[in-house]
Design a protein around this motif. Structure first.
Motif, short mmCIF file in Angstrom:
data_model
loop_
_atom_site.label_atom_id
_atom_site.label_comp_id
_atom_site.label_asym_id
_atom_site.label_seq_id
_atom_site.Cartn_x
_atom_site.Cartn_y
_atom_site.Cartn_z
N LYS A 175 4.64 6.17 2.28
CA LYS A 175 3.79 7.35 2.23
C LYS A 175 4.57 8.59 1.88
O LYS A 175 5.77 8.71 2.15
N ALA A 187 -5.15 9.07 2.52
CA ALA A 187 -4.99 9.84 3.76
C ALA A 187 -4.73 11.28 3.37
O ALA A 187 -4.27 11.56 2.26
N GLU A 211 -2.96 1.87 -3.93
CA GLU A 211 -3.16 3.18 -3.34
C GLU A 211 -4.18 3.13 -2.20
O GLU A 211 -5.25 2.54 -2.33
N VAL A 212 -3.82 3.74 -1.08
CA VAL A 212 -4.75 3.95 0.03
C VAL A 212 -4.75 5.45 0.33
O VAL A 212 -3.80 6.17 -0.01
N GLU A 240 -10.22 2.20 6.35
CA GLU A 240 -9.76 1.28 5.31
C GLU A 240 -8.25 1.39 5.08
O GLU A 240 -7.58 0.39 4.77
N THR A 241 -7.72 2.58 5.25
CA THR A 241 -6.28 2.77 5.10
C THR A 241 -5.52 2.06 6.21
O THR A 241 -4.53 1.36 5.96
N ILE A 277 0.54 5.81 0.13
CA ILE A 277 -0.18 7.08 0.20
C ILE A 277 0.66 8.08 -0.58
O ILE A 277 1.82 8.34 -0.22
N ALA A 328 -7.98 12.10 0.76
CA ALA A 328 -8.92 11.27 1.50
C ALA A 328 -10.11 12.09 1.97
O ALA A 328 -11.27 11.65 1.89
N PRO A 340 0.83 -1.21 0.00
CA PRO A 340 0.00 0.00 0.00
C PRO A 340 0.86 1.26 0.00
O PRO A 340 1.95 1.28 0.59
#
Length: 311
Positions: free
Chosen positions: A77, A49, A46-47, A64-65, A11, A53, A9
């Motif tokens: 990140k 924040a 991709e997540v 979810e992140t 950010i 976000a 993942p």
């Protein structure tokens, strides 16, 4: 040939984060290809924040992140917006606290050819272990004039014999044996595994005796009780340390800023409480070319998230 895929993942971050990510991911992919000859590749997930976000979900840090980082146990990140003064609290701090990323590890070493304000930046080669979950960064504070702070000030003045101004804002500096010891334990483990010369406990214990001073004492306790046959304390040295022994020492934080400027080669691995660790790692990064030149890993026992060092 079957290609192995690893999901990581990420950010992309706020501000220049998306631009940096577009360039950085090409470097990461090329490095993986070179290291594994094409047998492995990273699938970047991709997540969200930060500002992106909030625009898309209404939350600065969606659950979810956090779940994605817990599931895959690793992530990367970019920089995330933290307003000065009012507004949201730091998303970076929230990530560290909610995922228990208790150690911020920042290796700081000069890369030849990078502009530096120092005459001899190559003398800097240190790894900073910064406690990540306590100290004033815990965010336990109340604004001036609030009902909560008035109750706290009344208690401090009437029950604890203090003289806090009634219009003061108040923040707590929380430091525990548990969190301090696990940080120092990780620093010593790492130093021994990587053949480093010393671990220095950096603190302001001459003034804040029960918090920063206790950090020093708890650190020595860990070294003595858990690594006694592998370490030697600076006051025990008579000349060079015995072969294979890790030197444990401590320095007052403000004096340490002078030490890393004038005698950086005498220091190797540093272990610090949260706030001082933030200051000194940024100062060291400036010596080797700037904040963006120093990588950082926020690590716990279950999850790790990596980032560039930034203010």
């Amino acid at each position: 040939m079957v290609q192995e895929e690893v999901i990581i993942p990420y950010i992309e971050g706020d501000g220049i984060g998306p631009d940096v990510w577009k360039a950085a991911v090409k470097v990461f992919d090329a490095a993986v290809k070179r290291a594994y000859g094409g047998s492995r590749r990273v699938v970047w997930k991709e997540v969200l924040a930060g500002e992106k976000a909030f625009r898309e979900t209404g939350s600065w840090l969606p659950e979810e992140t956090l779940e994605a980082f817990r599931q895959y146990r690793i992530g990367i990140k970019g920089p995330l917006t933290t307003p000065v003064g009012g507004g949201i609290r730091s998303i970076n701090v929230a990530l560290r606290q909610q995922l228990d990323l208790y150690a911020c590890i920042r290796p700081i070493r000069y890369i030849p050819g990078i502009p530096s304000p120092m005459r001899n930046p190559e003398r800097v080669d240190m790894v900073v272990f910064r406690e990540n979950t306590e100290d004033v960064y815990a965010g336990i504070e109340w604004p001036s004039g609030s009902a909560e702070v008035r109750r706290l000030i009344e208690f401090l003045n009437s029950e604890m014999g203090q003289r806090v101004r009634p219009d003061a804002a108040v923040g707590l500096k929380v430091m525990s044996p548990y969190c301090s010891k696990r940080l120092v334990r990780m620093a010593i483990h790492w130093a021994l595994e990587h053949g480093r010369r010393s671990v220095t406990l950096v603190h302001k214990g001459n003034i804040m005796k029960y918090t920063e001073g206790a950090f020093r004492e708890w650190g020595y306790q860990v070294a003595r009780e858990e690594f006694g046959d592998k370490v030697i304390f600076e006051e025990e040295l008579r000349g060079s340390p015995p072969r294979g022994k890790l030197v444990i020492k401590d320095r007052i934080a403000d004096a340490m800023f002078q030490q890393v400027l004038l005698r950086p080669e005498e220091y190797d691995v540093l272990a610090l409480p949260n706030l001082n660790g933030d200051y000194i790692s940024d100062a060291l990064a400036a010596q080797v070319g700037g904040l963006g030149m120093a990588p950082g890993g926020n690590m716990g026992d279950e999850v790790a998230i990596f980032e560039a060092t930034h203010g």
